[in-house]
Each structure stands twice: as structure tokens, then as C-alpha cells.
Design a protein around this motif. Sequence first.
Motif, PDB file in Angstrom:
ATOM      1  N   LEU A 273       0.836  -1.237   0.160  1.00  0.00           N
ATOM      2  CA  LEU A 273       0.169   0.106  -0.056  1.00  0.00           C
ATOM      3  C   LEU A 273       1.043   1.318  -0.174  1.00  0.00           C
ATOM      4  O   LEU A 273       0.309   2.238  -0.698  1.00  0.00           O
ATOM      5  N   ALA A 274       2.104   1.261   0.602  1.00  0.00           N
ATOM      6  CA  ALA A 274       2.737   2.321   0.760  1.00  0.00           C
ATOM      7  C   ALA A 274       3.399   2.749  -0.632  1.00  0.00           C
ATOM      8  O   ALA A 274       3.495   3.759  -1.166  1.00  0.00           O
ATOM      9  N   ASP A 275       3.990   1.422  -1.289  1.00  0.00           N
ATOM     10  CA  ASP A 275       4.439   1.598  -2.559  1.00  0.00           C
ATOM     11  C   ASP A 275       3.355   2.132  -3.716  1.00  0.00           C
ATOM     12  O   ASP A 275       3.828   2.822  -4.381  1.00  0.00           O
ATOM     13  N   ARG A 276       2.252   1.425  -3.511  1.00  0.00           N
ATOM     14  CA  ARG A 276       1.320   1.889  -4.326  1.00  0.00           C
ATOM     15  C   ARG A 276       0.896   3.609  -4.351  1.00  0.00           C
ATOM     16  O   ARG A 276       0.857   4.184  -5.242  1.00  0.00           O
ATOM     17  N   ILE A 286      -3.214  -6.238  -3.666  1.00  0.00           N
ATOM     18  CA  ILE A 286      -2.821  -6.080  -2.257  1.00  0.00           C
ATOM     19  C   ILE A 286      -3.377  -7.351  -1.523  1.00  0.00           C
ATOM     20  O   ILE A 286      -4.391  -8.049  -1.358  1.00  0.00           O
ATOM     21  N   PRO A 287      -2.079  -8.211  -0.759  1.00  0.00           N
ATOM     22  CA  PRO A 287      -2.407  -9.286  -0.143  1.00  0.00           C
ATOM     23  C   PRO A 287      -3.155  -9.541   0.762  1.00  0.00           C
ATOM     24  O   PRO A 287      -2.636  -9.898   1.773  1.00  0.00           O
ATOM     25  N   TYR A 288      -4.480  -8.875   1.058  1.00  0.00           N
ATOM     26  CA  TYR A 288      -5.100  -8.946   2.262  1.00  0.00           C
ATOM     27  C   TYR A 288      -5.656 -10.327   2.638  1.00  0.00           C
ATOM     28  O   TYR A 288      -5.517 -10.627   3.754  1.00  0.00           O
ATOM     29  N   ARG A 289      -5.600 -11.286   1.371  1.00  0.00           N
ATOM     30  CA  ARG A 289      -6.110 -12.602   1.828  1.00  0.00           C
ATOM     31  C   ARG A 289      -5.092 -13.572   2.382  1.00  0.00           C
ATOM     32  O   ARG A 289      -5.309 -14.652   2.720  1.00  0.00           O
ATOM     33  N   ASP A 290      -3.805 -13.147   2.585  1.00  0.00           N
ATOM     34  CA  ASP A 290      -2.870 -13.981   3.232  1.00  0.00           C
ATOM     35  C   ASP A 290      -2.783 -14.127   4.755  1.00  0.00           C
ATOM     36  O   ASP A 290      -2.171 -15.340   4.953  1.00  0.00           O
ATOM     37  N   LEU A 296      -9.011  -8.529   8.181  1.00  0.00           N
ATOM     38  CA  LEU A 296      -9.925  -7.866   9.251  1.00  0.00           C
ATOM     39  C   LEU A 296      -9.483  -6.238   9.392  1.00  0.00           C
ATOM     40  O   LEU A 296     -10.488  -5.540   9.794  1.00  0.00           O
ATOM     41  N   LEU A 297      -8.424  -6.043   8.934  1.00  0.00           N
ATOM     42  CA  LEU A 297      -7.731  -4.637   8.872  1.00  0.00           C
ATOM     43  C   LEU A 297      -7.874  -4.060   7.424  1.00  0.00           C
ATOM     44  O   LEU A 297      -7.315  -2.896   7.230  1.00  0.00           O
ATOM     45  N   GLN A 298      -8.635  -4.689   6.490  1.00  0.00           N
ATOM     46  CA  GLN A 298      -8.855  -4.325   5.187  1.00  0.00           C
ATOM     47  C   GLN A 298      -9.545  -2.738   4.964  1.00  0.00           C
ATOM     48  O   GLN A 298      -9.101  -2.006   4.402  1.00  0.00           O
TER      49      GLN A 298
END
Length: 350
Positions: A273-276, A286-290, A296-298
Motif C-alpha cells: 500500500l505504501a509503494d502504491r 494487495i495481499p489482504y487474503r494472506d 480484518l484490517l482491510q
Amino acid sequence: MSEVCVKVALRVRPLLPLEVLQNHKVCVRIVPDSTQVMVGSDRLFSFDHAFGPTATQDEVYNSCVQPLVETLLRGDNATVFCFGQTGSGKTYTFGGGNLGEKGGIIDRVAENVFSLLGEKKNSDGVETTVRVTYLELYMEELQDLLESHNTDKELFISKNDKGNTVVVGAKEIVVTSAEELLSIVEVGNVLRHINITGMNEHSSRSHTILTLQVVKGFPNSNPSLKSSCSSKLCLVDLAGSERARKGNKGSQHKESAHINRGLLALGNVIRVLADRARNNCNSTHIPYRDSKITRLLQDSLGGTAHTLMVACVSPSHHSVDETVGVLQRAAKARRIRNCPTATSTHTEAD
């Protein structure tokens, strides 16, 4: 839709008595009259807020958390999450169950929310309900801290019709006072997984998520409709990162492995997210599902909430590697952009 950056507050705890006896050296210092921190003699990091070892709970809360409570009551979602190595002062900062001067973020939020709601009720007469959920993420399994762990209930992370992250099956309790809210937190804390480890005598072995949902009802010109606004404040106490060489064995080693995997996934989400944001590119995956904690923090990272990260660190030279890792992630988190939105609904009257 206006964007806001994730805010980061750094807190450096004092050396512990045992660390003083063992001649630990202070290697982390707040630069006077600034929000910068110096590690050693040559590493400088900048944040939105920086609190040294003498900072009080009041200073931390009033400077960076109270504005989010006001945001919540205006109708926007907000998140506060504590991040740092185990033993870095997260539990003290976060609190829960103490209304005195040493009370932490949870305690002060409870007081602040109901104090402000009382003032608003006297001035505008709007009907407001506060609902609470309290969850634990232990070994990648969600557990409800408002119910006994022997209940056979599965919890699922999903998206609601507004696109917000919700936990299906979580028990909700309506609370009407700060004392009632903190009583619920205390009961839930009894069910939390806490243990003695090589680094901390009272170590959280799980992440916890306390959510306050504020629902306001408004009069509508059409008597067949009810108008309401719902907003939530998530208070997330992340378990501390731990190095394998610090001596945990057996079940504690397995717990540490799960904690570290979740925090690694969180670090990866923060980095992407920072790089984006830096590259002004919205097409990056964005690897939220990892991990479940990143799901939960999405809403809080790159989503629809006003978010504050409270990064807690030890000043000891024995923890310098872990401290630098926390500071690097926290510095990246400041670049993340969220798009907070208020949620209003119209439902048919009964």
C-alpha cells in the motif's frame, strides 16, 4: 471522495527495572521538540506523533486518539491499532479495565464516547445505540470473547452490502455506559490467551479486536422510512512479534510462528500500500487474503476508515533490531491513503 493518510504515533517506553539492573543501554531517543526519533547516532525516523518514556496516558490519548472518537460520532469509521515487539508497552498503552490515570486507550475511549453522547443527546435529541463486539484471533482461528469458548460456533469474515468487512456470527451487546463497556471487556479478557514467555511475563498470544458500533436514528420527512447513520471504531491490540532465538518452545513456539506469520502478512500489506501510494498506482494487487488479521484490517489500511497506528518500542540496545523493524513498518504506514466515508441507510418503518 477525499483521501487521508494513516497517522502514526510512536511511543518509547522507559527501561524496565530489570533492564536497568542488567545495564541495558538506551539507544532510542525522541528528538526534543519534534515528532522524530533517533536510533543510535545515525538513524532518524519521522512520525505524526512521538512520545518518550515520560509521556502520560493522557498525553497519548488527547493528542491522537480523541480526534478519532469525535470522527466516530460524526459518522465516519475509525481504527486504532497497537503494533510492536512483545514487551514494548502495547498492553499498558492499550489498557482495558482501569478508569484511573493509568487507564489506557480502551478505558479513555469508553469514557469519552459516553460523555460526548450524553452532551449530544441533551442538545439534539437523536436516538443513539452503541453495540460492542470483542473478538480474538488465536492460531489463525477467530474466537468470540463475549461467549464461552466451549460454544460450538464458527465465525466468518465477509463483506456486507456496503462493502465493509464484517465478522458473521459475532455476538453483539448493546452498552449504555463506560462502566458497562469496560465490564464486558474485563470478562472477555479472562478468555484471552495470555502466557509467560521468554520475553514477557504477561504475553498476549493472540490479536484482539474490540469494535464499537454507533448507530444514530434520525427523523425523516417520509414517515414510512427510518433514516440512520452507522459508524464503527475498531480497537485492535496486535500480539507482539517474537524472534525464535528468544527461547520459546513447544506450544509457545507454535503460537509465535502463527503470530509472526500474521504480522509478516501485515507488513507485506503495509509495504504494498505504501509503494502504491508513492508510485500513484492503483492497479497493484494487495495481499489482504494472506492472513485473517490483514482481512480484518482491510477497511483500516487502504479502506474507508480514519486510521491510527500506535507503534510501541523498547529503548534497550538489546532490542535494537526489532525496534528498527517496527520503525520501518510504521514509517511506511504513514504513506497509506484511506478514503473515509459516512454510512447512512433508509429502512422501512415497522
